[in-house]
Design a protein around this motif. Sequence first.
Motif, PDB file in Angstrom:
ATOM      1  N   ASP A   1      -3.934   5.791  -8.153  1.00 24.25           N
ATOM      2  CA  ASP A   1      -4.880   6.818  -7.692  1.00 24.25           C
ATOM      3  C   ASP A   1      -4.110   8.141  -7.583  1.00 24.25           C
ATOM      4  O   ASP A   1      -3.328   8.337  -6.653  1.00 24.25           O
ATOM      5  CB  ASP A   1      -5.463   6.401  -6.346  1.00 24.25           C
ATOM      6  CG  ASP A   1      -6.423   7.439  -5.756  1.00 24.25           C
ATOM      7  OD1 ASP A   1      -6.668   8.464  -6.410  1.00 24.25           O
ATOM      8  OD2 ASP A   1      -6.896   7.214  -4.628  1.00 24.25           O
ATOM      9  N   ILE A  43      -1.023   5.242  -4.377  1.00 29.70           N
ATOM     10  CA  ILE A  43      -1.617   6.582  -4.367  1.00 29.70           C
ATOM     11  C   ILE A  43      -0.509   7.593  -4.626  1.00 29.70           C
ATOM     12  O   ILE A  43       0.543   7.551  -3.980  1.00 29.70           O
ATOM     13  CB  ILE A  43      -2.295   6.889  -3.019  1.00 29.70           C
ATOM     14  CG1 ILE A  43      -3.390   5.868  -2.723  1.00 29.70           C
ATOM     15  CG2 ILE A  43      -2.870   8.300  -3.015  1.00 29.70           C
ATOM     16  CD1 ILE A  43      -3.967   5.999  -1.315  1.00 29.70           C
ATOM     17  N   HIS A  91       0.875  -1.161   0.000  1.00 28.86           N
ATOM     18  CA  HIS A  91       0.000   0.000   0.000  1.00 28.86           C
ATOM     19  C   HIS A  91       0.919   1.219   0.000  1.00 28.86           C
ATOM     20  O   HIS A  91       1.335   1.704   1.049  1.00 28.86           O
ATOM     21  CB  HIS A  91      -0.935  -0.019   1.202  1.00 28.86           C
ATOM     22  CG  HIS A  91      -1.832  -1.217   1.233  1.00 28.86           C
ATOM     23  ND1 HIS A  91      -2.864  -1.388   0.345  1.00 28.86           N
ATOM     24  CD2 HIS A  91      -1.822  -2.321   2.018  1.00 28.86           C
ATOM     25  CE1 HIS A  91      -3.475  -2.540   0.588  1.00 28.86           C
ATOM     26  NE2 HIS A  91      -2.852  -3.123   1.593  1.00 28.86           N
ATOM     27  N   GLY A 131      -4.168   1.683 -12.633  1.00 32.38           N
ATOM     28  CA  GLY A 131      -4.716   1.629 -11.293  1.00 32.38           C
ATOM     29  C   GLY A 131      -4.177   2.617 -10.283  1.00 32.38           C
ATOM     30  O   GLY A 131      -4.620   2.625  -9.127  1.00 32.38           O
ATOM     31  N   ARG A 183      -2.085   5.896 -14.314  1.00 29.89           N
ATOM     32  CA  ARG A 183      -3.478   5.930 -13.877  1.00 29.89           C
ATOM     33  C   ARG A 183      -4.277   4.804 -14.534  1.00 29.89           C
ATOM     34  O   ARG A 183      -5.136   4.173 -13.891  1.00 29.89           O
ATOM     35  CB  ARG A 183      -4.100   7.285 -14.208  1.00 29.89           C
ATOM     36  CG  ARG A 183      -5.478   7.512 -13.561  1.00 29.89           C
ATOM     37  CD  ARG A 183      -6.235   8.618 -14.273  1.00 29.89           C
ATOM     38  NE  ARG A 183      -5.499   9.853 -14.314  1.00 29.89           N
ATOM     39  CZ  ARG A 183      -5.561  10.822 -13.399  1.00 29.89           C
ATOM     40  NH1 ARG A 183      -6.327  10.663 -12.332  1.00 29.89           N
ATOM     41  NH2 ARG A 183      -4.868  11.930 -13.547  1.00 29.89           N
ATOM     42  N   THR A 208       2.301   5.044  -0.997  1.00 29.44           N
ATOM     43  CA  THR A 208       1.926   6.426  -1.241  1.00 29.44           C
ATOM     44  C   THR A 208       3.153   7.170  -1.720  1.00 29.44           C
ATOM     45  O   THR A 208       4.213   7.112  -1.087  1.00 29.44           O
ATOM     46  CB  THR A 208       1.386   7.093   0.038  1.00 29.44           C
ATOM     47  OG1 THR A 208       0.230   6.383   0.472  1.00 29.44           O
ATOM     48  CG2 THR A 208       1.007   8.539  -0.232  1.00 29.44           C
ATOM     49  N   SER A 247      -2.032  -1.343  -3.792  1.00 30.55           N
ATOM     50  CA  SER A 247      -2.638  -0.050  -4.100  1.00 30.55           C
ATOM     51  C   SER A 247      -1.555   1.026  -4.088  1.00 30.55           C
ATOM     52  O   SER A 247      -0.654   1.010  -3.240  1.00 30.55           O
ATOM     53  CB  SER A 247      -3.731   0.295  -3.083  1.00 30.55           C
ATOM     54  OG  SER A 247      -3.189   0.449  -1.782  1.00 30.55           O
ATOM     55  N   ARG A 267      -4.007  12.012  -6.884  1.00 30.96           N
ATOM     56  CA  ARG A 267      -4.764  13.043  -6.182  1.00 30.96           C
ATOM     57  C   ARG A 267      -4.007  14.369  -6.285  1.00 30.96           C
ATOM     58  O   ARG A 267      -2.957  14.541  -5.664  1.00 30.96           O
ATOM     59  CB  ARG A 267      -4.977  12.660  -4.711  1.00 30.96           C
ATOM     60  CG  ARG A 267      -5.672  11.308  -4.544  1.00 30.96           C
ATOM     61  CD  ARG A 267      -5.888  10.948  -3.077  1.00 30.96           C
ATOM     62  NE  ARG A 267      -6.378   9.582  -2.955  1.00 30.96           N
ATOM     63  CZ  ARG A 267      -6.682   8.989  -1.806  1.00 30.96           C
ATOM     64  NH1 ARG A 267      -6.534   9.674  -0.647  1.00 30.96           N
ATOM     65  NH2 ARG A 267      -7.109   7.742  -1.771  1.00 30.96           N
TER      66      ARG A 267
END
Length: 451
Positions: free
Chosen positions: A216, A39, A8, A214, A211, A10, A37, A218
């Motif tokens: 994300d 981000i 996960h 997948g 993107r 970031t 994931s 921001r």
Amino acid sequence: MANMHALHSTSAGGGIIGCTTAYYLTRHPSYNPGLHSIILLEASSIAAAASGKAGGLLGLWAYPQCLVPLSYRLHRELAAEHGGAERWGYRRVECGQLSAIVKAPKVKPQPTQDKPAGDVQPGDTNGTSAPLPVQSTVADEPKLEGKEWEKLPKQDENAASLFQSSPLPQDLDWIDSTLVQEYDEMGQPGATETSQVHPFQFTNAIAELAREKGVDIRSGAKVTKISHTKTAVQSVSYEDRETSEPRVVDGVTDVIVAAGPWTGRILPRSRVEGLRAHSVVFNANVSPYAVFTDIQLPTDYVPEHRARMGQRRKHRGNVDPEIYARPGNEVYACGEPDSAAPLPETADLVQCDEAQCDDLIAYIGIVSPLLASAPIKAKQACYIPRHMRFGDERGPLIGQTSVPGIWIAAGHTCWGVQNGPATGYLMAELLFDGEAKSADIKQLDPKKFKV
């Protein structure tokens, strides 16, 4: 990390490094969107800082050499796979450096009317070049000698040694050949190839490709805190700049700080900071050359805009603007760095000193009548990220910090666009494989510098 069950991640920073890292994380064989994931948090917008305002030069002669060959190859592969020639202006260019001596009679008046829009073709000088020498009309005004030009750290000693004496190429017809004293071209096969991309287009295209897999993304998300223990990351806090509300991303396993000059704000121990540099973009269609210049100005020369402000010249002696032709009828030029304005909170708050851009326009107009009459598409400034390390060792920081789960990829100086793909590729290897397999980057290890 090769055997981890979930990632996960970031990433802080929507410039070239953050975007290529996100891209290559999604292209790694171990990436599974069901388990992993990613981000990407960007305080303003994608490529809002140096990644959108750089020249986009790519060179096998760049530094640090532990990154350059891999990254140069990856640029070529990315362009082949995703239509880079059309999408972000990828192409080969010739590269050279010239020295010019400008005598006062060569400095001609510049028209005061606005320049017409549209492309300027070689040979069309619009009857102009650059401003006249200006004598002060203010009685007893002190003589302001100006300062020496400070070069951008684009060329190191290795790069300088690769230039070889050559005649001025015939198709470099947008430079006034009568002023050129010497011309040198990159001359060693296999070591001097030069290419380019349009950095804003390239960074945005890579972000969009990430993107699609997948990631994300921001925008308007300003990172304010990374919460962690001595052994693991816990969460990342950021401000939603549209609503001014605080937000938190929990359950984070890894944080990659790739915030360019703002990296030092997030990780003060990194000692990454910014150095402001101005640039201009001309609207002109010229032959594909990247040109480093050394222009000796007349002793009594004062650019017209400085004279209008009651000033004498900012620079004395020689000036060294860099000029890069780009696809899409653009010519990009950049000047010296300065520290007159501190790094702002976000990229959209960067201040541009228009007079410094006008200095560039004036100096380049002296040696290029074509560009002297070309419309100006942009006057801009950005901050070059640099790592203030001890000694004369140059290069970014790439790898895990002393806190497990916090990674850094920042401090690329003038070569962020060139070395972005290799950095992203290696970061993906570090996170998924536990080591950088495709290049030896031990010299860039953040822990080596106690980060």
